[in-house]
Write a protein that holds these residues in place. Structure first.
Motif, PDB file in Angstrom:
ATOM      1  N   SER A  88       0.947  -1.315  -0.193  1.00  0.00           N
ATOM      2  CA  SER A  88      -0.023  -0.126  -0.034  1.00  0.00           C
ATOM      3  C   SER A  88       1.029   1.302   0.120  1.00  0.00           C
ATOM      4  N   TYR A  89       0.303   2.428  -0.421  1.00  0.00           N
ATOM      5  CA  TYR A  89       0.975   3.596  -0.381  1.00  0.00           C
ATOM      6  C   TYR A  89       0.423   4.687   0.540  1.00  0.00           C
ATOM      7  N   SER A  90      -0.781   4.212   1.246  1.00  0.00           N
ATOM      8  CA  SER A  90      -1.034   5.125   2.137  1.00  0.00           C
ATOM      9  C   SER A  90      -1.213   4.679   3.554  1.00  0.00           C
ATOM     10  N   GLU A  92       0.972   3.347   7.096  1.00  0.00           N
ATOM     11  CA  GLU A  92       2.380   3.010   7.453  1.00  0.00           C
ATOM     12  C   GLU A  92       2.597   1.575   7.947  1.00  0.00           C
ATOM     13  N   LYS A 116       6.329   0.186   7.378  1.00  0.00           N
ATOM     14  CA  LYS A 116       7.131   0.814   6.106  1.00  0.00           C
ATOM     15  C   LYS A 116       7.164   2.119   6.266  1.00  0.00           C
ATOM     16  N   LYS A 117       7.938   2.660   5.508  1.00  0.00           N
ATOM     17  CA  LYS A 117       7.894   4.271   5.403  1.00  0.00           C
ATOM     18  C   LYS A 117       7.839   4.585   3.682  1.00  0.00           C
ATOM     19  N   ASP A 118       6.744   5.226   3.377  1.00  0.00           N
ATOM     20  CA  ASP A 118       6.486   5.581   1.827  1.00  0.00           C
ATOM     21  C   ASP A 118       7.317   6.771   1.501  1.00  0.00           C
ATOM     22  N   PHE A 131       5.261   5.416  -5.406  1.00  0.00           N
ATOM     23  CA  PHE A 131       5.874   5.340  -4.159  1.00  0.00           C
ATOM     24  C   PHE A 131       6.686   4.144  -4.261  1.00  0.00           C
ATOM     25  N   HIS A 133       9.275   2.163  -1.081  1.00  0.00           N
ATOM     26  CA  HIS A 133       9.123   1.735   0.253  1.00  0.00           C
ATOM     27  C   HIS A 133      10.611   1.603   0.965  1.00  0.00           C
TER      28      HIS A 133
END
Length: 172
Positions: A88-90, A92, A116-118, A131, A133
């Motif tokens: 996902s990109y939205s 954490e 994760k950190k986008d 994005f 990650h």
């Protein structure tokens, strides 16, 4: 007649000059190769107790859990040595549900949380947003999964990078 010939020659030269200018302008435009598929995936590689490659004889389903409900990410994977799951990109943290069924029908349901950190990735103004990650952590329940570890933290378009090593229990 001489004036008409000069006029025709000037018109031809102007046409050639205009054509050359158009050709130069078209060649000057840059061509950006935007990725057709800009979804990035994490690669899960199965490992045995000895750390070597392993295959899962059981059937594996993976669901992505969101506030809107569950989404099937992997359906009926059998004989897997590795598999890919989108990121996902939205959020954490991604929540994944692993449902493993053996050949006699016994089941084990595990939840895996991937932190994760986008990282926004810019290709060109002509390309859609993307994005990448950085994986910062992973944890799971231990019903059918013995352990899961991060092998490579950086998630991008490279489909060959093994991001996770997952160790399933031998029996359910």
């Amino acid at each position: 007649m001489r004036a008409e010939e000069v006029k025709d020659m000037v018109m031809k030269m102007a046409g050639l000059a205009l054509g050359a200018l158009l050709l130069i302008l078209l060649a000057a435009c840059s061509s950006i190769d935007c990725p057709i598929q800009n979804t990035v995936y994490t690669v899960y590689k199965l490992r045995g107790a000895d750390g070597g490659e392993a295959k899962l004889a059981d059937t594996l389903h993976v669901l992505g859990r969101t506030a809107k409900g569950d989404t099937v990410l992997l359906n009926r994977g059998v004989g897997l040595a590795s598999f890919n799951l989108p990121v996902s990109y939205s959020h954490e943290e991604d929540t994944l549900v692993f449902l493993r069924t053996d050949t006699v029908g016994r089941r084990a349901i595990d939840t895996v949380w991937v932190q994760k950190k986008d990282i926004p990735h810019f290709e060109s103004v002509d390309c859609s947003a993307a994005f990448f990650h950085e994986l910062t952590g992973v944890r799971c329940t231990h019903r059918g999964i013995d352990s899961i570890v991060i092998n490579n933290r950086n998630v991008n378009y490279d489909p060959t990078t093994e991001h996770f090593h997952i160790y399933f229990k031998t029996a359910l």
